[in-house]
Design an enzyme around this catalytic site. Structure first.
Site, mmCIF file in Angstrom:
data_model
loop_
_atom_site.group_PDB
_atom_site.id
_atom_site.type_symbol
_atom_site.label_atom_id
_atom_site.label_comp_id
_atom_site.label_asym_id
_atom_site.label_seq_id
_atom_site.Cartn_x
_atom_site.Cartn_y
_atom_site.Cartn_z
ATOM 1 N N ASP A 1 14.340 19.468 31.712
ATOM 2 C CA ASP A 1 12.947 19.868 31.917
ATOM 3 C C ASP A 1 12.994 21.497 30.699
ATOM 4 O O ASP A 1 13.218 22.442 30.808
ATOM 5 C CB ASP A 1 12.178 20.488 32.548
ATOM 6 C CG ASP A 1 11.744 20.608 32.398
ATOM 7 O OD1 ASP A 1 10.228 20.960 31.999
ATOM 8 O OD2 ASP A 1 10.649 20.643 33.453
ATOM 9 N N SER A 8 20.120 6.590 27.205
ATOM 10 C CA SER A 8 21.363 5.893 27.121
ATOM 11 C C SER A 8 22.496 6.608 27.627
ATOM 12 O O SER A 8 22.553 7.035 28.573
ATOM 13 C CB SER A 8 21.796 6.761 25.781
ATOM 14 O OG SER A 8 20.814 7.260 25.271
ATOM 15 N N VAL A 30 9.829 21.456 28.442
ATOM 16 C CA VAL A 30 9.032 21.689 27.925
ATOM 17 C C VAL A 30 8.154 22.203 29.028
ATOM 18 O O VAL A 30 8.186 21.175 30.526
ATOM 19 C CB VAL A 30 7.871 20.345 27.495
ATOM 20 C CG1 VAL A 30 6.004 20.326 27.570
ATOM 21 C CG2 VAL A 30 8.799 20.239 26.173
ATOM 22 N N ASP A 31 7.218 22.906 29.226
ATOM 23 C CA ASP A 31 6.310 24.243 30.487
ATOM 24 C C ASP A 31 4.972 23.705 30.129
ATOM 25 O O ASP A 31 4.613 24.376 28.674
ATOM 26 C CB ASP A 31 6.953 25.393 31.044
ATOM 27 C CG ASP A 31 8.488 24.995 31.696
ATOM 28 O OD1 ASP A 31 8.414 24.225 32.441
ATOM 29 O OD2 ASP A 31 9.080 25.719 31.027
#
Length: 793
Positions: free
Chosen positions: A319, A247, A321-322
Site C-alpha cells: 500500500d 505476476s 497510496v493513502d
C-alpha cells in the site's frame, strides 16, 4: 470508341502508378532490419544482427554506442508505443484522440508525475553512467525521428514527430509506478461500504476495523452515487496503454534441479494490447553483456539475464497510496485545516489541448498530502476534498540509477544495493545466478502509521493523527537469500511479517501461490522443460475447495435433473481450465450469479466496481466457506432472512438457466473455448475498418483467472470471458544451459504493423510454446539479417 479506349488506357496507367507508389510508400514505412545506416556521435561502428523473431543483437565496442543503437532500433519498432505512453503520463492523449480522452488527461496530468519528474531531473548527477547512457539512448531515438519514417498511425491521425527528452523517460517511470498502485481503485469503495452499510459489512470482507475508525451509525442504505474508485476504474478502461496487474516468478535452487544449476521463471501480468509491452534486445560489448526486456522509453531492462545472473519482477502489492479527507477553511476555500492551523493550497494551472476542439484549462489544488482528487476527477460524489498521498511523488526518485544498477550488478550484493534504491512502485525482485545463489527482495519504501489507522479507508487529513510516523529501513523489507527450502517465489500474495506486523497491501488470493508451492515441494530434479510446463499450468489449487464449500449447503431435492447433471460436473472438477472443459463455464457463471445474489442488493450501483476488484477476488473462498454471513440476507425482501442455502441454490439455478439459453440445453455444449477468448487490441482497432489490420486475434485460449497461466477477464452479465490481461512474457532461464533459455511474447517484437514480427509469436503464445533467447555469438552472427550503424561525423 477510340476516345473510350484512350481513356481506359490512361485510367489503367493511373491505377498502376498509384499501386506502384503505394507499394513503395508502404515499403518505406517498414523497419530497416538490414543494410547500412549512418548514426551520429558513435565512436565506432555497431553491428545489429536480427534473429528469426526480430530481436536485435547489438555488438558494439562500448556501452554508449550500444545504448545509442538500442534507442534507434527500439524507436523504429515501437515509436507509436513510445508516443502514446509519453502522452498518457503527461496528459496529452486528447491531442491524438479528441474529447473522449480529456477526462483521462485531466486525471494523469493532475497526479504530479510531471512535477516530480522535473524535480528529479533538476537534481540529477550528470556525471553518472546511468545518466550518460540514458542520454545516448534518447539520442538514438531522436536520430530515428529525424531520419526514419513516421509510423502509419501518425499518418492516420495527422500527427507530427516530436523529439524525446529525459522528462519523457521519468514520466514513463511515473505511469508504471501508478499502474502498480491499487489503493485508488479500492480505498474509496471500502470507505463507502463502511460509511453507508456499517462496520459489520466491512469486517466480513476481511477488512479490519479499528477502535478509532470513524464510523457512522449502522444503518443499511443503498449505495447510489458514483465514487472516486469507480471514476478511476472508468478512466483506466479508456487508457490505450497497458497497466500492470500482477505476476508470477520463482527461482529454483541448484539442489532442486536435475543438472544442479539454478532455474529462474518469470511471467509479469499486464493488460494485453498491441503492441506487446516488452521490447527485447541483446547487448554485447567487450566489457558488458545483457539480454533484456525494456518498456517503451526505458533505457535499461526491468527483466534481464546474462551468463552470470538473471532477474525478474512481480508486483509487491504494498500500500503506497493513502487518501486523506481535508477540511477547508469555511472563510477561505483556498485554505485547509492542519494541526497547526490553516495552510494555503498550492495551486497549479493546467491546460489540455484537444484535437478538433478548444483547449481545456483547469486548476489543481495540492495540500501537504498531495493533489485534491475532486479537482481532477469529475463526478466524485463527496463534497469534502480528498487528497492523494503517493510515495512516488513524495520521496526522491532514484529509479534510473536503480534500473542501471540492476542490469550492471557484479554480484548478488550489488544487485541488492540497486534494489534498495527503489522507493516506488513496489516490486518483488527475483534473482538467480551461476554461482547457485537465489534471492527475493521486496523493493519499496515502506512506512508505518499509528497502529489504530486503517489504511484501507480514507484517512483524516486535518487532525495529524493519521500521518506517517516512520519510514522503514530496507533491511526490514521482506526478503530471502538462499533459503533452506531451496526456492523463492512470488505470486502477489501476502508476505510474512514486516517489523512485527503483516504489512498492509492489496495482495491477491493464495491460489497461484499455493499451486506454485505444490509444484516446487513435489520434486528435487526440476528441468527447464518441467518449468516451461509449470508456467503454462491451468489448474486452480483453490477453486475445487470453493466449489465443495458451496455445494455442501444445498439439497438435491431443490434441483431438477438437468441442474443435477451440471452440479455433478462441478463436483468432479479438478479446477483445470482447458479449452474442452465444461466445468469452468458453469463455475464462472455460477460465481457471477452468486456474487450478485450475495452483494448487489446492499451495494447497488457500486456492485459493478466491487465485482472485478481485488476485494472480490480475495473474498470468494472466504465467503463461500461461511455458514452465516450478514451479506446472505437479501435486504430487498421483506419479512424474510435468506440463508447460504437460499443464495447458493438460487445462484446455481440462475446459472444453469442462463447457460441453456446462451449455449444450448446440453452441458456437453458448454465448453470453455466457446466463451473464453483473447484479442490483442490496438487503439486503431477501435475503428471497425481497421480492426483486422491492427488487432491480433481473437484466439481461443487455455487458462483462467488465478491459475499460473493467469488470464484475467471481467465477470459481467454477458456470459463471455474476453481476456483482458495475462503473462506479458514467459521466460525460463536455465544456468545449466544458459545459451538455450526460452521465452515468448504475446504477439511479436515489433509494433510496426508492416513488420513481419508484428504478430509472428501470437499463435505460439496461445499454444504455450517458446522461442530461444540467444547468447551464442556464432549462432547470432550466422543470421543474414544484419544492420550496420556507421560513424556519421
Amino acid at each position: 470508341m477510340r476516345i473510350v479506349k484512350k481513356l481506359l488506357k490512361y485510367v489503367i496507367i493511373f491505377i498502376i502508378l498509384v499501386v506502384i507508389c503505394a507499394y513503395f510508400f508502404i515499403q518505406h514505412l517498414k523497419p530497416t532490419y538490414e543494410g547500412e545506416l549512418n548514426l551520429a556521435s558513435l565512436s565506432d561502428k555497431v553491428e545489429v544482427y536480427y534473429d528469426d523473431y526480430g530481436v536485435p543483437h547489438i555488438y558494439a565496442q562500448n556501452e554508449l554506442d550500444a545504448r545509442r543503437a538500442l534507442g534507434y532500433v527500439h524507436a523504429q519498432d515501437r515509436l507509436w508505443q513510445m508516443e502514446v505512453i509519453r502522452r498518457l503520463a503527461a496528459g496529452r492523449l486528447s491531442e491524438l484522440f479528441g474529447e473522449k480522452l480529456v477526462r483521462t488527461d485531466k486525471f494523469f496530468s493532475g497526479l504530479g508525475i510531471e512535477e516530480a519528474s522535473a524535480k528529479t531531473i533538476a537534481n540529477l548527477d550528470k556525471n553518472t553512467e546511468a545518466y550518460k547512457q540514458t542520454i545516448a539512448y534518447l539520442d538514438g531515438i531522436n536520430q530515428f525521428i529525424k531520419k526514419g519514417p513516421k509510423p502509419i498511425e501518425f499518418y492516420l491521425l495527422g500527427l507530427d514527430k516530436e523529439e524525446y527528452t529525459l522528462t519523457d523517460v521519468y514520466n514513463v517511470f511515473g505511469y508504471m509506478a501508478f499502474s502498480f498502485a491499487i489503493a485508488h481503485k479500492t480505498d474509496p469503495l471500502l470507505t463507502e461500504i463502511q460509511e453507508k452499510l456499517g462496520a459489520d459489512y466491512l469486517e466480513e470482507l476481511n477488512i479490519p476495523i479499528y477502535k478509532n475508525s470513524t464510523l457512522l451509525k449502522n444503518e443499511v442504505n443503498p449505495i447510489l452515487e458514483k465514487d472516486l474508485a469507480q471514476a478511476v476504474t472508468d478512466i483506466y478502461n479508456n487508457v490505450p496503454v497497458q497497466p500492470f496487474i500482477g505476476s508470477n516468478s520463482w527461482v529454483i535452487g541448484a539442489k532442486k534441479t536435475k543438472k544442479g544449476k539454478v532455474i529462474l521463471a518469470n511471467d509479469p501480468h499486464i493488460k494485453f494490447g498491441q503492441p506487446s509491452v516488452w521490447y527485447q534486445s541483446h547487448i554485447k560489448t567487450p566489457n558488458y553483456e545483457m539480454y533484456g526486456y525494456n518498456l517503451a522509453l526505458t533505457p535499461f531492462p526491468l527483466l534481464a539475464h546474462n551468463r552470470d545472473y538473471a532477474y525478474g519482477i512481480t508486483m509487491f502489492e504494498n500500500d503506497d497510496v493513502d487518501f486523506y479527507f481535508e477540511i477547508n477553511n469555511p472563510e477561505n476555500e483556498n485554505e485547509y485545516k492542519t494541526p497547526n492551523g490553516y495552510e494555503t493550497y498550492k495551486v497549479i494551472d493546467k491546460e489540455i489541448k484537444v484535437k478538433n476542439s478548444e483547449s481545456v484549462s483547469y486548476q489543481i489544488k495540492v495540500s501537504k498530502h498531495g493533489p485534491i482528487m475532486n479537482d481532477i476527477i469529475d463526478h466524485i460524489s463527496d463534497e469534502q476534498p480528498i487528497a492523494m498521498s503517493w510515495i512516488y511523488t513524495q520521496l526522491p526518485n532514484k529509479l534510473l540509477e536503480a534500473c542501471y544498477g540492476l542490469s550492471h550488478a557484479k554480484s548478488l550484493y550489488g544487485f541488492k544495493e540497486a534494489t534498495a534504491l527503489i522507493h516506488a512502485p513496489g516490486l518483488n525482485l527475483m534473482y538467480g545466478d551461476v554461482d547457485d545463489n537465489i534471492a527475493w527482495f521486496a523493493a519499496a519504501k515502506l512506512y508505518k502509521l499509528n497502529d489504530s489507522v486503517n489504511t484501507k479507508v480514507i484517512l483524516d487529513g486535518a487532525s495529524g493523527s493519521d500521518e506517517i510516523i516512520e519510514y522503514l529501513d530496507f533491511t526490514q523489507n521482506p526478503q530471502a537469500i538462499n533459503p533452506k527450502s531451496n526456492y523463492v517465489y512470488s505470486a502477489n500474495n501476502q508476505p510474512d511479517t514486516i517489523a512485527g506486523v503483516l504489512y498492509p497491501g492489496y495482495y491477491l488470493p493464495e491460489d497461484r501461490a499455493k499451486r506454485i508451492v505444490q509444484f516446487l515441494e513435489a520434486k528435487n530434479d526440476f528441468t527447464k522443460q518441467d518449468v516451461m510446463e509449470m508456467i503454462n499450468d491451468v489448474t486452480s489449487a483453490v477453486t475445487p475447495t470453493i466449489v465443495e464449500n458451496a455445494l455442501s449447503s444445498i439439497k438435491a431435492e431443490d434441483f431438477n435433473d438437468d441442474e443435477k447433471k451440471a452440479i455433478q460436473i462441478l463436483q468432479n472438477w479438478d479446477g483445470s481450465y482447458h479449452l474442452n472443459s465444461v466445468a469452468p463455464t458453469i463455475y464462472n457463471r455460477f460465481l457471477y450469479e452468486f456474487l450478485g445474489n450475495t452483494f448487489e442488493d446492499e451495494m447497488v450501483e457500486s456492485f459493478e466496481l466491487f465485482l472485478n476488484s481485488r476485494v472480490q477476488r480475495k473474498i470468494n473462498a472466504v465467503q463461500m466457506a461461511k455458514d452465516s454471513s450478514i451479506w446472505w440476507d437479501d435486504v430487498t425482501t421483506e419479512n424474510r432472512v435468506e440463508t447460504k442455502r437460499d443464495i447458493v441454490t438460487k445462484s446455481i439455478k440462475d446459472a444453469i438457466s442462463f447457460l441453456e439459453k446462451q449455449l444450448g440445453n446440453s452441458p456437453k455444449q458448454w465448453t470453455w473455448n466457446r466463451v473464453h477468448t483473447l484479442e490483442h487490441n490496438h487503439p486503431m482497432g477501435e475503428i471497425a475498418a481497421l480492426r483486422k489490420y491492427f488487432n491480433v486475434g481473437p484466439f481461443e485460449i487455455n487458462g483462467g483467472s488465478e491459475v499460473i497461466n493467469n488470464l484475467t477477464f471481467n465477470l459481467d452479465s454477458t456470459g463471455y470471458y474476453k481476456v483482458t490481461a495475462g503473462p506479458s512474457t514467459r521466460r525460463v532461464i536455465d544456468f545449466s544451459d544458459i545459451e538455450n533459455s526460452t521465452t515468448i511474447l504475446p504477439t511479436g517484437q515489433s509494433g510496426n504493423v508492416l513488420s513481419p514480427h508484428y504478430k509472428d509469436q501470437a499463435k505460439m503464445y496461445t499454444n504455450g510454446d517458446f522461442v530461444p533467447m540467444l547468447l551464442n555469438e556464432d549462432k547470432i552472427k550466422g543470421f543474414k539479417t544484419k544492420l550496420v550503424f556507421k560513424v556519421d561525423n
